[in-house]
Write a protein that holds these residues in place. Sequence first.
Motif, PDB file in Angstrom:
ATOM      1  N   PRO A 102      11.344 -14.125  43.625  1.00 29.82           N
ATOM      2  CA  PRO A 102       9.924 -13.893  43.906  1.00 29.82           C
ATOM      3  C   PRO A 102       9.598 -12.417  43.689  1.00 29.82           C
ATOM      4  O   PRO A 102      10.358 -11.541  44.102  1.00 29.82           O
ATOM      5  N   VAL A 103       8.491 -12.147  43.025  1.00 37.22           N
ATOM      6  CA  VAL A 103       8.090 -10.768  42.734  1.00 37.22           C
ATOM      7  C   VAL A 103       6.702 -10.539  43.306  1.00 37.22           C
ATOM      8  O   VAL A 103       5.750 -11.267  42.976  1.00 37.22           O
ATOM      9  N   LEU A 104       6.582  -9.536  44.167  1.00 39.49           N
ATOM     10  CA  LEU A 104       5.336  -9.222  44.852  1.00 39.49           C
ATOM     11  C   LEU A 104       4.678  -8.012  44.218  1.00 39.49           C
ATOM     12  O   LEU A 104       5.355  -7.094  43.744  1.00 39.49           O
ATOM     13  N   ALA A 105       3.363  -8.017  44.226  1.00 38.61           N
ATOM     14  CA  ALA A 105       2.579  -6.864  43.774  1.00 38.61           C
ATOM     15  C   ALA A 105       1.474  -6.622  44.784  1.00 38.61           C
ATOM     16  O   ALA A 105       1.009  -7.550  45.454  1.00 38.61           O
ATOM     17  N   PRO A 106       1.057  -5.366  44.931  1.00 38.12           N
ATOM     18  CA  PRO A 106      -0.013  -5.069  45.895  1.00 38.12           C
ATOM     19  C   PRO A 106      -1.262  -5.898  45.616  1.00 38.12           C
ATOM     20  O   PRO A 106      -1.548  -6.283  44.486  1.00 38.12           O
ATOM     21  N   GLY A 107      -1.982  -6.187  46.706  1.00 40.57           N
ATOM     22  CA  GLY A 107      -3.172  -7.015  46.571  1.00 40.57           C
ATOM     23  C   GLY A 107      -2.890  -8.482  46.782  1.00 40.57           C
ATOM     24  O   GLY A 107      -3.759  -9.336  46.543  1.00 40.57           O
ATOM     25  N   GLY A 108      -1.661  -8.795  47.225  1.00 42.37           N
ATOM     26  CA  GLY A 108      -1.335 -10.187  47.504  1.00 42.37           C
ATOM     27  C   GLY A 108      -0.949 -10.996  46.290  1.00 42.37           C
ATOM     28  O   GLY A 108      -0.734 -12.207  46.386  1.00 42.37           O
ATOM     29  N   ARG A 109      -0.831 -10.353  45.106  1.00 35.43           N
ATOM     30  CA  ARG A 109      -0.433 -11.095  43.916  1.00 35.43           C
ATOM     31  C   ARG A 109       1.042 -11.458  43.989  1.00 35.43           C
ATOM     32  O   ARG A 109       1.864 -10.710  44.492  1.00 35.43           O
ATOM     33  N   PHE A 110       1.357 -12.621  43.450  1.00 33.36           N
ATOM     34  CA  PHE A 110       2.717 -13.148  43.543  1.00 33.36           C
ATOM     35  C   PHE A 110       3.077 -13.780  42.205  1.00 33.36           C
ATOM     36  O   PHE A 110       2.286 -14.498  41.594  1.00 33.36           O
ATOM     37  N   THR A 111       4.272 -13.491  41.737  1.00 37.36           N
ATOM     38  CA  THR A 111       4.799 -14.164  40.559  1.00 37.36           C
ATOM     39  C   THR A 111       6.294 -14.342  40.791  1.00 37.36           C
ATOM     40  O   THR A 111       6.800 -14.062  41.888  1.00 37.36           O
ATOM     41  N   GLU A 112       7.001 -14.787  39.803  1.00 37.04           N
ATOM     42  CA  GLU A 112       8.433 -14.958  39.976  1.00 37.04           C
ATOM     43  C   GLU A 112       9.122 -14.966  38.625  1.00 37.04           C
ATOM     44  O   GLU A 112       8.508 -15.185  37.575  1.00 37.04           O
ATOM     45  N   LEU A 113      10.428 -14.693  38.683  1.00 34.27           N
ATOM     46  CA  LEU A 113      11.319 -14.864  37.547  1.00 34.27           C
ATOM     47  C   LEU A 113      12.230 -16.025  37.879  1.00 34.27           C
ATOM     48  O   LEU A 113      12.922 -15.999  38.901  1.00 34.27           O
ATOM     49  N   ARG A 114      12.218 -17.056  37.042  1.00 33.77           N
ATOM     50  CA  ARG A 114      13.012 -18.253  37.329  1.00 33.77           C
ATOM     51  C   ARG A 114      13.607 -18.792  36.027  1.00 33.77           C
ATOM     52  O   ARG A 114      12.906 -18.941  35.022  1.00 33.77           O
ATOM     53  N   ARG A 115      14.901 -19.066  36.048  1.00 34.22           N
ATOM     54  CA  ARG A 115      15.544 -19.591  34.858  1.00 34.22           C
ATOM     55  C   ARG A 115      15.428 -21.106  34.787  1.00 34.22           C
ATOM     56  O   ARG A 115      15.140 -21.783  35.787  1.00 34.22           O
ATOM     57  N   THR A 116      15.682 -21.645  33.590  1.00 36.53           N
ATOM     58  CA  THR A 116      15.781 -23.091  33.411  1.00 36.53           C
ATOM     59  C   THR A 116      17.249 -23.457  33.203  1.00 36.53           C
ATOM     60  O   THR A 116      18.144 -22.602  33.285  1.00 36.53           O
ATOM     61  N   ASP A 117      17.512 -24.703  32.896  1.00 35.52           N
ATOM     62  CA  ASP A 117      18.880 -25.155  32.639  1.00 35.52           C
ATOM     63  C   ASP A 117      19.256 -25.091  31.165  1.00 35.52           C
ATOM     64  O   ASP A 117      20.319 -25.571  30.774  1.00 35.52           O
ATOM     65  N   ALA A 118      18.396 -24.510  30.345  1.00 32.07           N
ATOM     66  CA  ALA A 118      18.709 -24.376  28.923  1.00 32.07           C
ATOM     67  C   ALA A 118      19.886 -23.413  28.740  1.00 32.07           C
ATOM     68  O   ALA A 118      20.246 -22.644  29.633  1.00 32.07           O
ATOM     69  N   ARG A 119      20.478 -23.440  27.569  1.00 28.62           N
ATOM     70  CA  ARG A 119      21.587 -22.540  27.270  1.00 28.62           C
ATOM     71  C   ARG A 119      21.066 -21.114  27.121  1.00 28.62           C
ATOM     72  O   ARG A 119      19.937 -20.878  26.711  1.00 28.62           O
ATOM     73  N   ALA A 120      21.949 -20.153  27.468  1.00 27.57           N
ATOM     74  CA  ALA A 120      21.594 -18.730  27.315  1.00 27.57           C
ATOM     75  C   ALA A 120      21.459 -18.387  25.831  1.00 27.57           C
ATOM     76  O   ALA A 120      22.221 -18.905  25.009  1.00 27.57           O
ATOM     77  N   PRO A 121      20.502 -17.531  25.468  1.00 26.50           N
ATOM     78  CA  PRO A 121      19.531 -16.851  26.335  1.00 26.50           C
ATOM     79  C   PRO A 121      18.214 -17.614  26.487  1.00 26.50           C
ATOM     80  O   PRO A 121      17.268 -17.075  27.049  1.00 26.50           O
ATOM     81  N   LEU A 122      18.188 -18.869  25.996  1.00 28.69           N
ATOM     82  CA  LEU A 122      16.937 -19.625  26.058  1.00 28.69           C
ATOM     83  C   LEU A 122      16.539 -19.948  27.491  1.00 28.69           C
ATOM     84  O   LEU A 122      15.374 -20.257  27.752  1.00 28.69           O
ATOM     85  N   HIS A 123      17.494 -19.872  28.421  1.00 28.79           N
ATOM     86  CA  HIS A 123      17.191 -20.204  29.816  1.00 28.79           C
ATOM     87  C   HIS A 123      16.166 -19.251  30.430  1.00 28.79           C
ATOM     88  O   HIS A 123      15.533 -19.579  31.433  1.00 28.79           O
ATOM     89  N   LEU A 124      15.997 -18.061  29.835  1.00 32.43           N
ATOM     90  CA  LEU A 124      15.067 -17.078  30.377  1.00 32.43           C
ATOM     91  C   LEU A 124      13.723 -17.049  29.662  1.00 32.43           C
ATOM     92  O   LEU A 124      12.813 -16.331  30.088  1.00 32.43           O
ATOM     93  N   VAL A 125      13.581 -17.822  28.596  1.00 34.51           N
ATOM     94  CA  VAL A 125      12.331 -17.786  27.839  1.00 34.51           C
ATOM     95  C   VAL A 125      11.135 -18.178  28.701  1.00 34.51           C
ATOM     96  O   VAL A 125      10.130 -17.444  28.755  1.00 34.51           O
TER      97      VAL A 125
END
Length: 459
Positions: A102-125
């Motif tokens: 989970p990635v927080l930014a001021p102002g209450g904004r929220f995003t995230e970095l999440r991988r998939t089950d694909a093979r590397a490096p496609l799992h991060l696309v």
Amino acid sequence: MTAPCAEPRARGSGPRDVRVVVVGSGLAGLTAACDLADAGFAVTVLEARSRLGGATFSFQRDGLTVDNGQHVTLRCCTAYHALLTRLGSADGLEMQDRFRVPVLAPGGRFTELRRTDARAPLHLVPAIARYAALRPLDRLRVFRAALALRGLDPQDASLDSLSFADWLSRHGQNDATLDRLWNLITVAALNGHASDVSLASAAMVFRTALLESADGADIGIPRWPLDDLHVRPAEKYLLERHGQVRTHSTVRGITPVRERFLVRMDDEVLDADAVVLAVPPETAMRVAPGRAGLPEARLTRLGAVPIVNVHVVYERPVTDLTFAAAVSSPVQWLFDRTAAAGLTSGQYLAVSLSAAETWLTTPASALRDVFLAELARFFPAAATTPCSRFFVTRQRRATFRQGPGSNSLRAAQRTALPGLVLAGSWTATGWPDTMEGAVRSGHRAAELVAAHLAGGVSR
């Protein structure tokens, strides 16, 4: 628990007649000691302080069990995980099923970095494509740099002299991608911003954790205090194998005598067949004999970087996140340590500040003003919930400075004196200054000692 020291034994034909002294009880020293005890040697661990654990330990504060720093691990840290399994404490580590930050930014904004089950490096696309902290064009820039980074060889010595930030700039990165992605990782993994870390070290981290395997970066967070996770289990492991563990035992010097060593303390001298120096570089230089050939000029240049931890206890829970990163904020990473600390009501958040030269000498009162306000910006409930406890812990020499040229300054574990070896995450392990690097150095030290005592040569 501390075992008394027995009289030195005469050297015989069996391993139990061969004494190895391990100086230092951090992860490197404890790992080496466990390996050597398993090999049947008579192991004595000497620790100058009143407690074991080196740079990873717990202490009591106002009824809380507090870790000295917020130490996490990744799935690619196989040596550390194997050590916990061996010590019977692997259940104290909570591993993610898949990488998610989970990635927080001021102002209450929220995003995230999440991988998939694909093979590397496609799992991060998908993770980068949906990363709302960056504009679409900047996400494309990150893709291009990541592909180029995957092609670097961390073992290429020429990369060590280069700054990671300079390389990123040449590969199309800007202030936004540095602040909201690259520094998010380098500060946590290398205790430095991209401008202050070696390209070789950064390439090692990103390739090993994120680009070579789909699950390498899955995060493990201790659900137990560090003392319960690996310090006390390692001590118990050693005592069960007839090892000796002594605190308040400061080593003043080591003297080689023929094929043995005299380990000098304030009021006692131990006779040893081999010695593992699992201490910081400045201590190793002070106690090692000149004949060991330690590269003192290089080690002095390693330097050190601090980490500061801000500890906040609220009267009521203010977030359901177990941990999170933050961008465009003094907050870097924060962790919910409520259960691990033994808190039964309210919520205990620990904010970890790496590369913390700015905060090292800042008074706790000023830190309170800054970070309570920042947490209130992220979590609306924090703005209306009283803070019942606030304190700060500071590690002035948390890691060595992993800047350009630093890998060339690190010492080999084998010294010029057979039977005297070095251990510690600052030695030339091929890993950054982490728990994984410390454990790997401990294994290597034990391997070198065992080969020496067997009359062989370990490469």
